[in-house]
Design a protein around this motif. Structure first.
Motif, PDB file in Angstrom:
ATOM      1  N   GLY A  25      59.370  50.869  26.447  1.00  0.00           N
ATOM      2  CA  GLY A  25      58.460  50.079  26.733  1.00  0.00           C
ATOM      3  C   GLY A  25      57.456  49.630  25.884  1.00  0.00           C
ATOM      4  O   GLY A  25      57.248  50.651  25.114  1.00  0.00           O
ATOM      5  N   THR A  26      56.384  48.815  26.363  1.00  0.00           N
ATOM      6  CA  THR A  26      55.221  48.466  25.571  1.00  0.00           C
ATOM      7  C   THR A  26      54.207  48.009  26.588  1.00  0.00           C
ATOM      8  O   THR A  26      54.538  47.526  27.839  1.00  0.00           O
ATOM      9  N   VAL A  27      52.899  48.412  26.409  1.00  0.00           N
ATOM     10  CA  VAL A  27      51.989  47.998  27.494  1.00  0.00           C
ATOM     11  C   VAL A  27      51.002  47.164  26.840  1.00  0.00           C
ATOM     12  O   VAL A  27      50.771  47.170  25.553  1.00  0.00           O
ATOM     13  N   TYR A  28      50.595  46.154  27.476  1.00  0.00           N
ATOM     14  CA  TYR A  28      49.829  44.894  26.799  1.00  0.00           C
ATOM     15  C   TYR A  28      48.647  44.986  27.736  1.00  0.00           C
ATOM     16  O   TYR A  28      48.544  45.134  29.042  1.00  0.00           O
ATOM     17  N   LYS A  29      47.491  44.423  27.084  1.00  0.00           N
ATOM     18  CA  LYS A  29      46.463  43.938  27.716  1.00  0.00           C
ATOM     19  C   LYS A  29      46.672  42.272  28.142  1.00  0.00           C
ATOM     20  O   LYS A  29      47.128  41.694  27.234  1.00  0.00           O
ATOM     21  N   VAL A  30      46.363  42.058  29.265  1.00  0.00           N
ATOM     22  CA  VAL A  30      46.848  40.708  29.849  1.00  0.00           C
ATOM     23  C   VAL A  30      45.652  40.056  30.565  1.00  0.00           C
ATOM     24  O   VAL A  30      44.846  41.036  31.125  1.00  0.00           O
ATOM     25  N   ARG A  31      45.650  38.777  30.704  1.00  0.00           N
ATOM     26  CA  ARG A  31      44.502  38.111  31.561  1.00  0.00           C
ATOM     27  C   ARG A  31      45.428  37.106  32.368  1.00  0.00           C
ATOM     28  O   ARG A  31      46.099  36.509  31.926  1.00  0.00           O
ATOM     29  N   HIS A  32      44.724  37.168  33.697  1.00  0.00           N
ATOM     30  CA  HIS A  32      45.458  36.265  34.601  1.00  0.00           C
ATOM     31  C   HIS A  32      44.522  34.889  34.332  1.00  0.00           C
ATOM     32  O   HIS A  32      43.517  34.807  34.249  1.00  0.00           O
ATOM     33  N   LYS A  33      45.593  33.902  34.084  1.00  0.00           N
ATOM     34  CA  LYS A  33      45.058  32.592  33.942  1.00  0.00           C
ATOM     35  C   LYS A  33      44.185  31.881  34.722  1.00  0.00           C
ATOM     36  O   LYS A  33      43.242  31.067  34.275  1.00  0.00           O
ATOM     37  N   GLN A  34      44.405  32.066  36.205  1.00  0.00           N
ATOM     38  CA  GLN A  34      43.434  31.397  37.067  1.00  0.00           C
ATOM     39  C   GLN A  34      42.168  32.193  37.285  1.00  0.00           C
ATOM     40  O   GLN A  34      41.127  31.324  37.371  1.00  0.00           O
ATOM     41  N   THR A  35      42.327  33.386  37.263  1.00  0.00           N
ATOM     42  CA  THR A  35      41.038  34.398  37.681  1.00  0.00           C
ATOM     43  C   THR A  35      40.353  34.918  36.681  1.00  0.00           C
ATOM     44  O   THR A  35      38.989  35.357  36.898  1.00  0.00           O
ATOM     45  N   SER A  36      41.009  34.720  35.510  1.00  0.00           N
ATOM     46  CA  SER A  36      40.469  35.500  34.417  1.00  0.00           C
ATOM     47  C   SER A  36      40.374  37.071  34.723  1.00  0.00           C
ATOM     48  O   SER A  36      39.931  37.853  33.813  1.00  0.00           O
ATOM     49  N   ALA A  37      40.889  37.683  35.381  1.00  0.00           N
ATOM     50  CA  ALA A  37      40.893  39.214  35.712  1.00  0.00           C
ATOM     51  C   ALA A  37      41.858  39.852  34.595  1.00  0.00           C
ATOM     52  O   ALA A  37      43.015  39.138  34.288  1.00  0.00           O
ATOM     53  N   VAL A  38      41.388  40.905  33.943  1.00  0.00           N
ATOM     54  CA  VAL A  38      42.141  41.684  33.003  1.00  0.00           C
ATOM     55  C   VAL A  38      42.866  42.571  33.669  1.00  0.00           C
ATOM     56  O   VAL A  38      42.494  43.433  34.610  1.00  0.00           O
TER      57      VAL A  38
END
Length: 318
Positions: free
Chosen positions: A59-72
């Motif tokens: 698998g792969t691990v990504y850094k992502v951001r929640h579009k509505q809250t901007s939480a990472v």
């Protein structure tokens, strides 16, 4: 306090995995009896990928951001066409993460299916990576810093062991850290939830370099009723030694391990020790972890009362 170089931020504007006709359908992520996700509101459509954090183990691990809250968050995506053993680890990890709630165990905010048979874990994001990352970046771990990190690891281990969870793969690359020097134990793919007090736990899972003697040879170093949690304590002792000396303690710097060399060193050699110049409390603590006879190894609860960590104030660990 350890000094860490600023990381180069890479913005890889890549889409989340898309459906594939060539991937077999991923099996159900959890057995029916498993509890519901911690946060069911998060879905793949809510997340924007920022960068790739790492690859491996199907698998792969990504850094992502929640579009509505901007939480990472960190999004761990395991591919649907992975090896069956990897898929079994995914189910085990999902089950354990949904059971745990400790400030020193990585928090899972949801487990969900992706198109094409992939499965994703939405987890806490730790902005400094792992303890292995810091070692590779040349961070110098002082006794003071190690004692603060160690108390947090022990607190996490005590929580896991009290809930009958054995990690079985504790090492620097499975301990996450942030800029406040707060740590989280992660990667429960080979962990085990004991169903009975005397369940055996001597299988060859996890990284053999950090494996305790009784897991290599339970007849010689264990006993009929040996403490199955003691293997995690052995791994903790090796991890602390590695942080202090800057390399895996059973091998010379840069030496590549192999199973036979490690097995002989761990089972037939003396446990590694700290170099001269370290404090008596630190040496004593490591010795309490690296007892070849598992019955003489201290438990996580006992080690929390050891002078090396007992006076640490976690509120000031930053």
């Amino acid at each position: 306090m350890a000094l860490v170089r600023d990381r180069r931020q890479i913005n890889l504007r890549l889409p989340l995995p898309s459906p594939s006709e060539h991937r077999s359908r991923f099996p159900p992520p959890l057995p029916p009896s498993a509890p519901a996700p911690t946060t069911s509101a998060i879905s793949a459509a809510d997340l924007e990928k920022l960068q790739v954090l790492g690859h491996g183990n199907g698998g792969t691990v990504y850094k992502v951001r929640h579009k509505q809250t901007s939480a990472v968050y960190a999004l761990k995506v395991v591919h649907g066409n992975s090896d069956p053993a990897v898929r079994r680890q995914v189910l085990r990890e999902a089950s354990i993460l949904r059971r745990t709630d400790s400030p020193h165990v990585i928090k899972c905010h949801g487990v969900f299916d992706l198109p094409g048979g992939d499965i994703a874990f939405c987890m806490e994001y730790m902005d400094m990576g792992t303890l292995e990352t810091l070692l590779k970046n040349g961070v110098v771990f002082t006794e003071s810093l190690i004692s603060k990190l160690c108390r947090q690891i022990l607190t996490g281990l005590e929580y896991l062991h009290s809930h009958k969870i054995i990690h079985r793969d504790l090492k620097p690359s499975n301990i996450l850290i942030d800029q406040k020097m707060e740590i989280k134990i992660s990667d429960f793919g080979v962990s085990k939830i004991l169903q009975r007090t005397l369940d055996p736990c001597n299988s060859y899972v996890g990284t053999c370099a950090y494996m305790s003697p009784e897991r290599f040879d339970p007849d010689s170093f264990g006993s009929k009723n040996y403490d199955v949690y003691a293997g995690d304590i052995w791994s903790l002792g090796l991890t602390l030694l590695e942080l202090y000396v800057g390399h895996f303690p059973y091998l010379a710097p840069g030496q590549r391990p192999d199973w036979a060399t490690l097995m002989c060193a761990i089972c037939f050699g003396e446990p590694p020790a700290l170099p001269e110049g370290t404090s008596g409390e630190f040496r004593s603590f490591v010795e309490c972890c690296l007892q070849k006879d598992s019955s003489k190894r201290w438990t996580a609860t006992q080690l929390l009362a050891h002078p090396f960590v007992s006076g640490v104030d976690l509120q000031s660990s930053a």
